[in-house]
Design a protein around this motif. Sequence first.
Motif, mmCIF file in Angstrom:
data_model
loop_
_atom_site.group_PDB
_atom_site.id
_atom_site.type_symbol
_atom_site.label_atom_id
_atom_site.label_comp_id
_atom_site.label_asym_id
_atom_site.label_seq_id
_atom_site.Cartn_x
_atom_site.Cartn_y
_atom_site.Cartn_z
ATOM 1 N N ALA A 334 0.607 -1.239 -0.008
ATOM 2 C CA ALA A 334 0.376 -0.277 -0.267
ATOM 3 C C ALA A 334 0.739 1.821 0.030
ATOM 4 C CB ALA A 334 -0.874 -0.112 0.343
ATOM 5 N N TYR A 335 0.119 2.631 -1.175
ATOM 6 C CA TYR A 335 1.368 3.290 -0.907
ATOM 7 C C TYR A 335 0.452 4.464 -0.523
ATOM 8 C CZ TYR A 335 4.933 1.165 -3.535
ATOM 9 O OH TYR A 335 5.966 -0.199 -3.139
ATOM 10 N N TRP A 336 0.975 5.702 -0.447
ATOM 11 C CA TRP A 336 0.122 6.991 0.051
ATOM 12 C C TRP A 336 1.346 7.433 -1.498
ATOM 13 C CZ3 TRP A 336 -3.645 9.981 0.941
ATOM 14 C CH2 TRP A 336 -3.707 12.042 0.168
ATOM 15 N N ILE A 337 0.029 7.849 -2.356
ATOM 16 C CA ILE A 337 0.381 8.756 -3.640
ATOM 17 C C ILE A 337 0.421 10.334 -3.222
ATOM 18 C CG2 ILE A 337 0.614 8.915 -6.322
ATOM 19 C CD1 ILE A 337 1.984 6.561 -5.050
ATOM 20 N N SER A 338 1.542 11.403 -3.345
ATOM 21 C CA SER A 338 0.723 12.745 -2.801
ATOM 22 C C SER A 338 0.323 13.153 -4.261
ATOM 23 C CB SER A 338 2.283 12.828 -2.936
ATOM 24 O OG SER A 338 2.548 14.993 -2.600
ATOM 25 N N GLY A 339 -0.737 13.752 -4.059
ATOM 26 C CA GLY A 339 -1.015 14.933 -4.977
ATOM 27 C C GLY A 339 -0.792 16.621 -5.161
ATOM 28 N N THR A 400 -2.363 14.585 4.780
ATOM 29 C CA THR A 400 -2.684 15.456 4.465
ATOM 30 C C THR A 400 -3.410 15.574 2.429
ATOM 31 O OG1 THR A 400 -2.230 16.905 5.882
ATOM 32 C CG2 THR A 400 -2.790 18.284 3.543
ATOM 33 N N GLY A 401 -4.372 15.735 2.030
ATOM 34 C CA GLY A 401 -4.908 15.386 0.492
ATOM 35 C C GLY A 401 -4.329 16.780 -0.451
ATOM 36 N N PRO A 402 -4.450 17.296 -1.503
ATOM 37 C CA PRO A 402 -4.958 15.541 -2.243
ATOM 38 C C PRO A 402 -3.709 14.851 -2.017
ATOM 39 C CG PRO A 402 -4.523 17.526 -3.305
ATOM 40 C CD PRO A 402 -4.358 17.861 -2.118
ATOM 41 N N GLY A 403 -4.586 13.363 -2.698
ATOM 42 C CA GLY A 403 -3.674 12.233 -2.864
ATOM 43 C C GLY A 403 -4.538 10.864 -3.160
ATOM 44 N N ALA A 404 -3.846 9.807 -3.582
ATOM 45 C CA ALA A 404 -4.679 8.562 -3.354
ATOM 46 C C ALA A 404 -3.919 7.238 -2.725
ATOM 47 C CB ALA A 404 -4.261 8.765 -4.800
ATOM 48 N N VAL A 405 -4.698 6.681 -2.214
ATOM 49 C CA VAL A 405 -3.681 5.140 -1.402
ATOM 50 C C VAL A 405 -4.128 4.622 -2.729
ATOM 51 C CG1 VAL A 405 -4.519 3.557 0.345
ATOM 52 C CG2 VAL A 405 -5.546 5.930 0.611
ATOM 53 N N LEU A 406 -2.534 3.663 -2.869
ATOM 54 C CA LEU A 406 -2.427 3.082 -4.270
ATOM 55 C C LEU A 406 -1.947 1.049 -3.540
ATOM 56 C CD1 LEU A 406 -1.021 3.358 -7.091
ATOM 57 C CD2 LEU A 406 0.160 1.099 -5.913
ATOM 58 N N VAL A 456 -5.174 -0.691 -7.366
ATOM 59 C CA VAL A 456 -6.238 -0.473 -7.405
ATOM 60 C C VAL A 456 -6.498 1.164 -6.416
ATOM 61 C CG1 VAL A 456 -8.384 -0.976 -5.428
ATOM 62 C CG2 VAL A 456 -7.896 -2.774 -6.230
ATOM 63 N N VAL A 457 -6.476 2.251 -7.207
ATOM 64 C CA VAL A 457 -5.667 3.359 -6.812
ATOM 65 C C VAL A 457 -7.464 4.182 -6.271
ATOM 66 C CG1 VAL A 457 -5.725 5.614 -7.585
ATOM 67 C CG2 VAL A 457 -4.747 3.952 -8.852
ATOM 68 N N VAL A 458 -7.805 4.258 -4.491
ATOM 69 C CA VAL A 458 -8.767 4.913 -4.221
ATOM 70 C C VAL A 458 -7.965 6.923 -3.489
ATOM 71 C CG1 VAL A 458 -9.444 5.194 -2.127
ATOM 72 C CG2 VAL A 458 -9.025 3.517 -2.820
ATOM 73 N N PRO A 459 -9.068 7.499 -5.092
ATOM 74 C CA PRO A 459 -8.536 8.862 -4.407
ATOM 75 C C PRO A 459 -8.861 9.464 -2.885
ATOM 76 C CG PRO A 459 -10.055 9.209 -5.635
ATOM 77 C CD PRO A 459 -9.845 7.079 -5.627
ATOM 78 N N VAL A 460 -8.026 10.986 -2.932
ATOM 79 C CA VAL A 460 -8.279 11.403 -1.080
ATOM 80 C C VAL A 460 -8.495 12.548 -1.531
ATOM 81 C CG1 VAL A 460 -7.245 10.917 1.218
ATOM 82 C CG2 VAL A 460 -7.198 9.511 -0.131
ATOM 83 N N PRO A 461 -9.899 13.671 -2.047
ATOM 84 C CA PRO A 461 -9.951 14.877 -2.580
ATOM 85 C C PRO A 461 -9.348 15.590 -0.859
ATOM 86 C CG PRO A 461 -11.856 14.180 -2.569
ATOM 87 C CD PRO A 461 -11.002 12.435 -2.226
ATOM 88 N N THR A 462 -9.293 17.377 -1.481
ATOM 89 C CA THR A 462 -9.571 17.953 -0.299
ATOM 90 C C THR A 462 -10.666 17.926 0.501
ATOM 91 O OG1 THR A 462 -8.485 19.370 -1.628
ATOM 92 C CG2 THR A 462 -6.516 18.434 -0.351
ATOM 93 N N ASP A 463 -11.875 18.123 -0.199
ATOM 94 C CA ASP A 463 -12.948 18.744 0.069
ATOM 95 C C ASP A 463 -13.756 18.053 0.952
ATOM 96 O OD1 ASP A 463 -13.140 17.073 -2.128
ATOM 97 O OD2 ASP A 463 -14.756 18.210 -3.008
ATOM 98 N N GLN A 464 -12.689 17.014 1.535
ATOM 99 C CA GLN A 464 -13.544 16.077 2.288
ATOM 100 C C GLN A 464 -12.764 16.011 3.559
ATOM 101 O OE1 GLN A 464 -14.464 12.769 -0.391
ATOM 102 N NE2 GLN A 464 -16.699 12.983 -0.483
ATOM 103 N N GLY A 465 -13.168 16.554 4.495
ATOM 104 C CA GLY A 465 -12.324 16.764 5.729
ATOM 105 C C GLY A 465 -11.671 17.289 6.036
ATOM 106 N N GLY A 466 -10.904 18.449 5.218
ATOM 107 C CA GLY A 466 -9.466 19.706 5.107
ATOM 108 C C GLY A 466 -8.618 19.098 5.748
ATOM 109 N N PRO A 467 -7.761 19.689 6.765
ATOM 110 C CA PRO A 467 -6.204 19.030 6.955
ATOM 111 C C PRO A 467 -6.812 18.097 7.514
ATOM 112 C CG PRO A 467 -7.428 21.666 7.035
ATOM 113 C CD PRO A 467 -8.328 21.428 7.120
#
Length: 472
Positions: A334-339, A400-406, A456-467
């Motif tokens: 599992a990776y965190w991919i910075s946006g 802290t998004g945006p980013g994605a879980v891979l 599998v890519v799961v996007p994590v936007p910034t407009d959900q949850g804030g900082p």
Amino acid sequence: MTEVRTCPACAETVSKGDLYCEGCGRTLPVDARSGAGKGGPPDRVPTTPQASMTGTFRRVVSAEDETVTVERPGLVPAEGAPTAPQVSLQGAVDDVSAAPAVSASGPTESAASAAPVPSGADEAPGSDWDDVDSQATQPVRRDPAPAEPSPSPSVVPDWPPPAVGSEPVSVDDPDLCVWCPGRVADGYCEKCGFLQPTGRDHVEVRTPRAFGVSDRGLRHRRNEDAMAVRVVEDDAPHAAGTVVAVVCDGVSSSPRSDEASRVTAETGATVLAERVRRGADPREATATAMTRAAEAVAAIADSPSSAPACTFVSAVVDPVSGAVTVGWVGDSRAYWISGGPASSASALLTRDDSWSEAMVQMGALSREEAMRSANAHALIAWMGADSGEIDAHISTVTPTGPGAVLLCSDGLWNYYPEARDLTEAVPGASSAPWEASRTYVSLALRAGGKDNITVVVVPVPTDQGGPRAGQV
């Protein structure tokens, strides 16, 4: 001096104790696989807990007359032990016949595995990547006796003409090989030794919040990877909109490894989604799901000495808090991919249960030395009836998004092992996750495609949850 074993049919490198060649699928002769372990307990190499990812990432940008230091939030793990208690499989395999039955039906739209191609299929030309994953994923201990061939009936039914070109012959009788007039036992032809098709060469999963692609690759005759994705309903009383994803990689030297990965992925994702839907903490839900998945794959074994096996990695992504909980056994990652520059830096969220990683953690070898070894991809933990006790690793981070879980199998990370490599290879993965998952698979195929590839890519936007730099 290290002894190099090769397949006499295609010259592919094989490991000690292998029953089948990863390159062509043929049964290996005794002299090619001699020297396998003669029983006894496996080497017990301790796994190291997940290292803390707390801290600040600093990036220095040099201009003509000035230097600017940019701070980026790091990944902060949640409080609590980084690994779950050990999950014992002994009780699940003492009496395989008494274990709960697991459906062996075909894949659902959120599961993936795949199928073979005949020996005439084109392979990718040699490249600098050719020696990266020359060793198939193998457990440290694997010495099953070949299954006794089923007695042939006195009357052999008619068989269609041999396959030609790039397509197998369609055969109504599943006991007959699709490549030759041989008979099938445990998924292999007793005459030609080829693996049989499963109908899942290439599978894509698209949901509103997660996307996945699984492909057979260029060298394997079937896809032994599997994936499963679940999204909790938006109107659910708990965990509304939470994404659950699982990726499993079948251990090629075990029987029915494609079935092992499918059963494990489906069980893990189903249990995990149901637990979080009922309000369970993601870490607790992950531990329960991994236990159930381990029991499910153990239940399909004929015996502990002939046990289907696979790796496991899961992710629970909370759209409100932005927390990401991962669980794993084996070397699927599992990776965190910075946006972007304001997001948490890209990072690997798991640590492989492999011989090479264990050598590095113990200080016995450098990472480069360990990866050059013939044992680099040997597993020290996996899910299967012969796995004994396993460490079910669980970790929670809040990026802290945006980013994605891979999530991915080693068919991808063999070519792009570093999180930064993955980020640079596919810019904008969080904004176009479906295209990103397909591009990652395409890149692995162009790099050689020597293994099955699942992403599998799961996007994590910034407009959900804030900082999201605070602790969960």
